[in-house]
Write an enzyme that holds these catalytic residues in place. Structure first.
Site, PDB file in Angstrom:
ATOM      1  N   LYS A   1       0.820  -1.181   0.000  1.00 54.46           N
ATOM      2  CA  LYS A   1       0.000   0.000   0.000  1.00 54.46           C
ATOM      3  C   LYS A   1       0.868   1.251   0.000  1.00 54.46           C
ATOM      4  CE  LYS A   1      -3.369  -2.300   2.941  1.00 54.46           C
ATOM      5  NZ  LYS A   1      -3.915  -2.352   4.293  1.00 54.46           N
ATOM      6  N   GLY A   2       2.110   1.111   0.403  1.00 47.50           N
ATOM      7  CA  GLY A   2       2.960   2.265   0.644  1.00 47.50           C
ATOM      8  C   GLY A   2       3.223   3.181  -0.528  1.00 47.50           C
TER       9      GLY A   2
ATOM     10  N   ASP B   1      14.892  -0.571   1.329  1.00 44.72           N
ATOM     11  CA  ASP B   1      15.630  -0.706   2.586  1.00 44.72           C
ATOM     12  C   ASP B   1      16.561  -1.904   2.435  1.00 44.72           C
ATOM     13  OD1 ASP B   1      16.550  -0.602   5.189  1.00 44.72           O
ATOM     14  OD2 ASP B   1      14.602  -0.846   6.121  1.00 44.72           O
TER      15      ASP B   1
ATOM     16  N   LYS C   1      17.294   3.863   1.248  1.00 42.68           N
ATOM     17  CA  LYS C   1      17.997   3.753   2.536  1.00 42.68           C
ATOM     18  C   LYS C   1      19.144   2.754   2.357  1.00 42.68           C
ATOM     19  CE  LYS C   1      15.474   3.560   6.365  1.00 42.68           C
ATOM     20  NZ  LYS C   1      14.702   2.999   7.519  1.00 42.68           N
TER      21      LYS C   1
ATOM     22  N   PHE D   1      13.603   5.136  11.293  1.00 47.38           N
ATOM     23  CA  PHE D   1      12.308   4.619  10.886  1.00 47.38           C
ATOM     24  C   PHE D   1      11.418   5.775  10.453  1.00 47.38           C
ATOM     25  CE2 PHE D   1       8.125   2.724  11.202  1.00 47.38           C
ATOM     26  CZ  PHE D   1       8.345   1.541  10.525  1.00 47.38           C
TER      27      PHE D   1
ATOM     28  N   ASP E   1       4.283   3.475   6.489  1.00 44.34           N
ATOM     29  CA  ASP E   1       3.496   3.274   7.698  1.00 44.34           C
ATOM     30  C   ASP E   1       4.279   2.595   8.809  1.00 44.34           C
ATOM     31  OD1 ASP E   1       2.084   0.070   7.895  1.00 44.34           O
ATOM     32  OD2 ASP E   1       3.519   0.621   6.347  1.00 44.34           O
TER      33      ASP E   1
ATOM     34  N   ARG F   1       0.362   6.683   7.226  1.00 50.46           N
ATOM     35  CA  ARG F   1       0.445   6.786   5.761  1.00 50.46           C
ATOM     36  C   ARG F   1      -0.093   8.123   5.264  1.00 50.46           C
ATOM     37  NH1 ARG F   1       1.491   1.666   3.618  1.00 50.46           N
ATOM     38  NH2 ARG F   1       0.653  -0.096   4.779  1.00 50.46           N
TER      39      ARG F   1
END
Length: 179
Positions: free
Chosen positions: A44-45, A102, A130, A151, A158, A164
């Protein structure tokens, strides 16, 4: 619950995000002017990023969505889970759109899977990189900006499905996710 009170600091403002999205869209428009790319948004990000990006894409394109995950809370599970069917990519120029690289596991495995299904080309567009967290040899073709090993939440990113909807990227206070 006030979401903003859980944020330690803003890393990337709404205005900076808008500039990043415009820059990436211009690069994609230049590189795909004679092609019809298929954008695959990772749910969903990446939804806010994909939505804003597509508003500035001026080449003929199509879109698909994939629900994938390899995270539980703030940690990678080490297992890529794909909850939707991979679209037909045979002979297509695919651009995977994601919010952040990440560890690189999700994009590494997904890119290989899409290549194996016969895509003509596979590119990756990400908002955030990252590199300090990287465990797989994967890099994006279109990178918004680098973020430190903190983070981050907001603009699609999220923590347990919250944050979000923040219009910026911020660092989540440690006490929130260490409860």
């Amino acid at each position: 619950m006030n979401l903003e009170s859980d944020v330690l600091k803003v890393c990337i403002s709404k205005e900076e995000i808008e500039k990043i999205v415009s820059r990436i869209a211009k690069e994609i428009n230049d590189n795909y002017k004679d092609k019809n790319p298929l954008f695959i948004c990772l749910l969903k990000g990446a939804v806010p990023f994909m939505t804003d990006l597509l508003k500035e894409i001026n080449v003929k394109c199509s879109i698909e969505y994939l629900k994938v995950s390899s995270y539980d809370g703030i940690r990678s599970t080490g297992v890529l889970r794909i909850d939707t069917k991979i679209p037909d990519v045979k002979g297509k120029d695919v651009i995977i759109v994601d919010d952040i690289i990440d560890t690189g596991k999700t994009l590494f495995e997904l890119k290989k899977l899409i290549q194996d299904k016969g895509a003509n080309t596979v590119s990756i567009a990400i908002l955030l990189d990252k590199p300090s967290g990287r465990k797989y040899d994967i890099y994006a073709d279109y990178i918004g900006t680098l973020v430190p090993n903190e983070f981050v939440v907001g603009y699609g990113l999220d923590y347990n499905e919250y944050y979000r909807n923040l219009p910026y990227i911020g660092v989540l206070k440690e006490e929130i996710y260490k409860k």
